[in-house]
Design an enzyme around this catalytic site. Structure first.
Site, PDB file in Angstrom:
ATOM      1  N   GLY A  51       0.821  -1.210   0.000  1.00  0.00           N
ATOM      2  CA  GLY A  51       0.000   0.000   0.000  1.00  0.00           C
ATOM      3  C   GLY A  51       0.855   1.260   0.000  1.00  0.00           C
TER       4      GLY A  51
ATOM      5  N   ASN B 293      -1.195  -0.253  -5.357  1.00  0.00           N
ATOM      6  CA  ASN B 293      -2.186  -0.150  -4.283  1.00  0.00           C
ATOM      7  C   ASN B 293      -1.994   1.186  -3.571  1.00  0.00           C
ATOM      8  OD1 ASN B 293      -2.865  -0.587  -1.262  1.00  0.00           O
ATOM      9  ND2 ASN B 293      -3.963  -2.238  -2.276  1.00  0.00           N
TER      10      ASN B 293
ATOM     11  N   CYS C   6      -8.190  -0.517   4.656  1.00  0.00           N
ATOM     12  CA  CYS C   6      -7.142  -0.922   5.591  1.00  0.00           C
ATOM     13  C   CYS C   6      -7.593  -0.669   7.023  1.00  0.00           C
ATOM     14  CB  CYS C   6      -5.837  -0.167   5.333  1.00  0.00           C
ATOM     15  SG  CYS C   6      -4.538  -0.692   6.472  1.00  0.00           S
TER      16      CYS C   6
ATOM     17  N   LYS D 162     -10.626  -1.600  -3.671  1.00  0.00           N
ATOM     18  CA  LYS D 162     -10.491  -2.749  -2.773  1.00  0.00           C
ATOM     19  C   LYS D 162     -11.421  -2.575  -1.587  1.00  0.00           C
ATOM     20  CE  LYS D 162      -7.157  -5.771  -0.581  1.00  0.00           C
ATOM     21  NZ  LYS D 162      -5.719  -6.059  -0.412  1.00  0.00           N
TER      22      LYS D 162
ATOM     23  N   GLY E 246      -7.570 -15.641   1.938  1.00  0.00           N
ATOM     24  CA  GLY E 246      -7.386 -17.019   2.359  1.00  0.00           C
ATOM     25  C   GLY E 246      -7.146 -18.025   1.263  1.00  0.00           C
TER      26      GLY E 246
HETATM   27  C1  LIG Z   1       1.124  -8.460   6.315  1.00  0.00           C
HETATM   28  C2  LIG Z   1       0.001  -7.956   5.450  1.00  0.00           C
HETATM   29  C3  LIG Z   1       0.057  -6.662   4.933  1.00  0.00           C
HETATM   30  C4  LIG Z   1      -0.988  -6.157   4.155  1.00  0.00           C
HETATM   31  N1  LIG Z   1      -0.894  -4.907   3.621  1.00  0.00           N
HETATM   32  C5  LIG Z   1      -1.875  -4.455   2.779  1.00  0.00           C
HETATM   33  C6  LIG Z   1      -1.765  -3.200   2.126  1.00  0.00           C
HETATM   34  O1  LIG Z   1      -0.791  -2.475   2.280  1.00  0.00           O
HETATM   35  N2  LIG Z   1      -2.784  -2.788   1.309  1.00  0.00           N
HETATM   36  C7  LIG Z   1      -3.896  -3.575   1.110  1.00  0.00           C
HETATM   37  O2  LIG Z   1      -4.787  -3.193   0.358  1.00  0.00           O
HETATM   38  N3  LIG Z   1      -4.000  -4.788   1.685  1.00  0.00           N
HETATM   39  C8  LIG Z   1      -3.031  -5.243   2.516  1.00  0.00           C
HETATM   40  N4  LIG Z   1      -3.149  -6.492   3.103  1.00  0.00           N
HETATM   41  C9  LIG Z   1      -4.343  -7.312   2.818  1.00  0.00           C
HETATM   42  C10 LIG Z   1      -4.069  -8.324   1.720  1.00  0.00           C
HETATM   43  O3  LIG Z   1      -3.736  -7.694   0.519  1.00  0.00           O
HETATM   44  C11 LIG Z   1      -5.284  -9.222   1.511  1.00  0.00           C
HETATM   45  O4  LIG Z   1      -6.387  -8.418   1.153  1.00  0.00           O
HETATM   46  C12 LIG Z   1      -5.654  -9.993   2.760  1.00  0.00           C
HETATM   47  O5  LIG Z   1      -4.493 -10.413   3.429  1.00  0.00           O
HETATM   48  C13 LIG Z   1      -6.529 -11.204   2.463  1.00  0.00           C
HETATM   49  O6  LIG Z   1      -5.868 -12.135   1.658  1.00  0.00           O
HETATM   50  P1  LIG Z   1      -5.078 -13.425   2.266  1.00  0.00           P
HETATM   51  O7  LIG Z   1      -5.997 -14.060   3.231  1.00  0.00           O
HETATM   52  O8  LIG Z   1      -4.770 -14.265   1.071  1.00  0.00           O
HETATM   53  O9  LIG Z   1      -3.866 -12.893   2.922  1.00  0.00           O
HETATM   54  C14 LIG Z   1      -2.109  -6.986   3.895  1.00  0.00           C
HETATM   55  C15 LIG Z   1      -2.160  -8.266   4.420  1.00  0.00           C
HETATM   56  C16 LIG Z   1      -1.134  -8.761   5.195  1.00  0.00           C
HETATM   57  C17 LIG Z   1      -1.229 -10.141   5.753  1.00  0.00           C
END
Ligand SMILES: Cc1cc2nc3c(=O)[nH]c(=O)nc-3n(C[C@H](O)[C@H](O)[C@H](O)COP(=O)(O)O)c2cc1C
Ligand SMILES: Cc1cc2nc3c(=O)[nH]c(=O)nc-3n(C[C@H](O)[C@H](O)[C@H](O)COP(=O)(O)OP(=O)(O)OC[C@H]3O[C@@H](n4cnc5c(N)ncnc54)[C@H](O)[C@@H]3O)c2cc1C
Ligand SMILES: Cc1cc2nc3c(=O)[nH]c(=O)nc-3n(C[C@H](O)[C@H](O)[C@H](O)COP(=O)(O)OP(=O)(O)OC[C@H]3O[C@@H](n4cnc5c(N)ncnc54)[C@H](O)[C@@H]3O)c2cc1C
Ligand SMILES: Cc1cc2nc3c(=O)[nH]c(=O)nc-3n(C[C@H](O)[C@H](O)[C@H](O)COP(=O)(O)O)c2cc1C
Ligand code: FES
Ligand code: FES
Lengths: 302, 233, 302, 233
Positions: free
Chosen positions: A47, A100, A130, A165, A244
């Site tokens: 992000g 992002n 976020c 998003k 997930g």
């Molecule tokens: C460590 C971490 C940092 C994240 N940073 C951002 C971010 O900067 N911007 C954003 O839109 N989503 C961020 N997310 C969310 C992920 O992009 C994603 O939407 C969310 O983790 C769900 O997917 P997953 O279950 O496959 O991880 C972050 C997730 C994690 C775990």
């Protein structure tokens, strides 16, 4: 034979529907040691905000059953650094780089978008979801009006297509999805993390300095799948399914309920090769099922 | 996937595992390790305790679920190793002082071995502090010139360094911070830090913290070993 | 020594704060083979409706990472059967029996409550949060107005104290909690299941006939904990924490963020003795920490 | 917690496990079983294939994650058994016909043994149908009077019953439903059903389905063995 995984998202060609989720893949460099990033359909950057940010203090990670709570708080080098130092390398990748973008108020969102007008980034992911920052972030994503308002202004300011998003922390994600569609978003991605909390009972303290933080990982997949289904039924713009996803079957399920692309997040951490394995799995599936294109199964469960 | 060669009890809650592995490994680097499939979700960071002849060794303390599963793994079973990751201890032609606290001695052993392998004529002093039970002391005695051990007190009270000694340390952060305060600014000190980690490769920023220069450092990628100047003011 | 786990919830004495969640414990009989039910603080009955219901057709259960999705759909023998056949036995238990009540419209809720006036059930859990039925259920629980409206009428009709069970599928659980408090609820329980979905990609079909169903189990604990914390900060009535509680530490975390009692749901299935083990764990904790009463840690993290 | 005594390959994806266990077990009953700690969340229902002399036996097919973990368990390791649960096959002084399809033969073996143990002079006919590979046929041959086996066809085509025969059956539901249609109304038929289960004790209503009388039955508690009249119209 042509590539059965070739996908078009809002007019943008992706060599396959598998991308990596924002904040879980840095700016790609770290994973470039494991495989050729051009094998990915696309990647979402960490992000980005107008100004550089150090992110949150204190413990930033907490493991939960089949999940991970994070409180990174948008640590990032700022939009100018991205434009000047990171983009020159990223732009050489044939995979689609998705920038992002976050902000703390309307102006900082819009100014960040203006600066991105200087480069040819193919797609922007507007992060209005976020849960880890005090100002901005999720606040914009929890009401249709504020989501639509910001989206419309973003679309007006940016010369790039805007994908919004969405946050899952809402009663009715469909109304927000529709509002963003009407405001000019070319696509949607969902879900961002689910607001959650952790307590260290032995130390009698709340784990995160910010108290609440964001849950993701396999634990949330059934919730993400439900929301992607709901949204895909309601909108005409393409959707990226996130949340997930751990296996090619998860990715396929997302596409069967209507997602055009998917994003892999937390599972990158557990297995750096996971997105590649998911691509392989989808390729094999197409072969075994005799699909000319993965599009043939898209939305069959809508 | 690697195969566990042995996994033995060393002292209360302390275990020593050997794994068949071939590759380039520097002292101070770590692996993300798991012996389980899905739960817990994350792999666990473990420093390299020793490496030679295609055998990698870990020395670890059972503290929670992950390390409990690790200790239950048996010779012949499989273990997933991702790594080696991170920046290790720089090894130069100098006299070295190594200061370890508790399970923090793990990465120091491999570092000490490499120091003496490379520069056998240089002097190596080792300080090992334990809160109640000492372990692996003989192993250090075999390679170091002097080994000082403290049990139950403050190991930093014993430490003495000379001009030009390079200090390497790993242990509770409170110990390392105290050590850095007492060692003259002229000495180079390398500290090995810990943070909760998800990716281990620098992508998630979960292990990121503010360094001495107001810039963030990622323990996993920029460290875990840092020149103290990068961390402490 | 006095019992450190003795708890009062809305004026009702509980021998300990551990109860079993609605729909996961039948009417108690099944678990009476494992231990003496009087060891529990209380138990919530399966969701009762005015008329008997057969529940949903098709597959009703689906396992997910650290979670379980259920689509039972309020199968139950109806309120009259409960009053005439089940209550006479339940009322002999010294544990607190909590009657969980659902309906398809306002009238069916209220008529069910009226019939419960015939018996001396100590506490009613008004379920406005079931995601598994087409009419009623969650619909009442997703807006403060409808929740308050139903709660106020329920309070007026019933001679028993009313605890309202909240759904997590909302943007702002606090506003709903407050609305219920103002409408006269003596307590709140949260969370009910999270709306989720499952797909069988191999059979290319949606698993549940109802499409969406409810996720619970350890996967949801961090979300439940967050919501209990949010609600306890905002209301003065007592709260029962529910959702993914698997260990005494989880129970303790819920109480540290303000819950007065807790409910164990899915974990009964994995280990019938789990509520008893949680009680034991809390008892030992009080001893080790030298607490005269578990109340001493309640809300310390608010 | 019980201890696994053996766990052996029988045929492709079919395994036979013996576990040290003492208690009262009726044929047709099942246990909720797990060899793992947390993931997958639920335990798995397995019928009793055999029980005597403090040894309980399971015959199971590897179909997914849970049964894959089961098959990986080794002698000496621990297994959690909850049960025995449910209503088994009624055993009366009658001639019996047992009809099994695939892994559905598992509960029938124990039932057949008990039938012959109790009423050795009564006649017992067994029909075993397999889609591609037969297994455990000899075991049935040792106890039954007649054993008919079909591979790749429809076992129900072979089945013949006489007046007063009691029929017991377990297998794919499509097979059992077909069987019930072809067997005269006068014969008593007991079917053993399957459903996804969470609790196994009748509390969650996850395995509940509509029976023949318009009332629901819980497979785990009211079954898994039912008189066909309760299930099929
Ligand atoms: C460590 C971490 C940092 C994240 N940073 C951002 C971010 O900067 N911007 C954003 O839109 N989503 C961020 N997310 C969310 C992920 O992009 C994603 O939407 C969310 O983790 C769900 O997917 P997953 O279950 O496959 O991880 C972050 C997730 C994690 C775990
Ligand atoms: C670079 C690095 C090298 C390490 N080397 C060693 C070593 O050689 N020997 C050894 O015994 N230990 C070492 N540790 C600490 C070790 O990683 C933790 O003890 C271990 O992760 C605990 O896992 P658990 O599941 O048993 O404990 P739990 O407390 O159940 O773990 C819960 C979560 O917290 C994390 N966690 C818990 N304690 C720590 C910690 N001290 N540091 C980082 N994360 C933690 C876990 O990884 C997990 O995600 C190292 C840590 C780091 C960061
Ligand atoms: C009363 C009863 C007795 C049984 N006895 C035997 C036996 O003796 N031998 C044997 O091989 N199998 C038996 N089964 C089926 C066995 O329980 C399933 O094959 C097993 O649960 C599959 O688990 P999995 O993790 O390998 O498969 P997965 O498909 O990964 O399981 C996913 C989920 O679905 C459930 N599930 C999958 N298939 C079935 C099924 N057929 N019936 C019920 N739940 C299912 C699992 O329990 C789990 O919750 C029995 C089932 C029941 C209900
Ligand atoms: C099989 C099943 C049936 C349920 N039935 C009901 C019900 O009838 N009424 C109700 O209020 N909640 C019902 N619930 C929700 C639980 O009471 C509880 O709120 C939820 O499962 C979260 O707790 P847990 O994660 O500990 O299971 C049911 C849950 C499950 C798993
Ligand atoms: S653990 Fe992910 S950046 Fe260090
Ligand atoms: S499995 Fe719970 S009622 Fe049958």
């Amino acid at each position: 034979m042509s590539n059965p995984l070739a996908t078009t998202f809002a007019g943008i060609p992706f060599k396959n529907p598998v991308t990596t989720a924002s904040g879980t893949f840095g700016f790609g460099d770290e994973y470039a040691n494991f495989y050729d990033l051009t094998e990915l359909g696309g990647l979402c950057t960490k992000g980005l905000t107008l100004e550089p940010r150090l992110g949150n203090k204190g413990q930033r990670l907490y493991e939960t059953p089949s999940g991970l709570i994070n409180s990174i708080g948008l640590e990032n080098p700022g939009i100018d650094h991205f434009v000047e130092r990171i983009w020159p390398h990223l732009k050489t990748l044939p995979s689609v780089t998705i920038a992002n973008v976050s902000g703390s108020d309307e102006n900082s969102y819009l100014e960040a978008l203006r600066r991105l007008n200087a480069i040819d980034v193919p797609l922007i992911e507007l992060n209005i979801s976020c849960p880890n920052v005090k100002a901005g972030g999720m606040a914009y994503g929890t009401s249709p009006d504020s989501a639509a308002n910001l989206t419309a202004k973003a679309v007006a300011v940016s010369r790039h297509p805007i994908m919004v998003k969405l946050t899952p922390n809402v009663s009715d994600i469909v109304s927000i999805a529709k509002a963003c569609e009407e405001a000019g978003a070319v696509g949607l991605s969902l879900i961002n993390t689910i607001q959650a909390m952790a307590v260290d009972v032995h130390q009698k303290k709340i784990v995160f300095d910010n108290i609440y933080a964001g849950l993701s990982g396999p634990a949330v997949f059934p919730i993400a799948l439900r929301m992607v289904h709901q949204v895909c039924k309601a909108v005409d713009i393409p959707v990226m399914g996130v949340g997930g996803i751990a296996t090619w079957e998860d990715a396929l399920a997302m596409m069967m309920v209507g997602a055009t692309c998917i994003q892999v997040g937390v599972m990158n951490f557990i297995d750096p090769y996971r997105p590649i394995k998911i691509i392989e799995g989808l390729k094999n599936y197409c072969e075994e099922e005799g699909l000319k294109s993965i599009e043939e199964i898209r939305g069959i469960l809508l | 996937m690697a195969i566990i060669l042995s996994n033995e009890y060393v002292a209360t809650d302390i275990y020593h595992m050997k794994v068949a592995y071939t590759g380039n490994v520097a002292p101070g680097q770590f692996f993300m390790v798991r012996t389980w499939l899905k739960e817990p979700l994350l792999s666990r960071p473990l420093s390299v305790f020793n490496y030679n002849e295609d055998v990698i060794e870990f020395l670890y303390q059972k503290v929670g679920e992950g390390t409990r599963l690790l200790k239950n793994a048996k010779a012949g079973e499989r273990i997933e190793l991702q790594g080696p990751y991170g920046q290790g201890f720089p090894i130069t032609r100098s006299n070295y002082v190594a200061v370890g606290g508790g399970i923090g001695i793990a990465p120091l052993y491999f570092a000490c071995k490499r120091i003496k392998d490379k520069y056998p004529r240089k002097h190596l002093t080792v300080y090992l502090g334990f809160s109640d039970q000492p372990y692996m002391v003989e192993a250090f005695e075999k390679i170091a010139d002097d080994v000082h051990v403290d049990v139950g007190g403050r190991i930093t009270d014993l430490v003495q360094v000379s001009k030009d000694d390079v200090v390497i340390t790993c242990g509770p952060e409170i110990m390392m911070a105290a050590l850095c305060r007492q060692i003259p600014e002229e000495n180079t000190v390398y500290v090995s830090l810990e943070e909760h980690m998800a990716c281990g490769v620098g992508a998630c920023l979960g292990c990121s913290r503010e360094g001495a220069q107001g810039k963030n450092v990622r323990i996993c990628k920029d460290g875990p070993v840092f020149n103290r100047e990068v961390i402490y003011r």
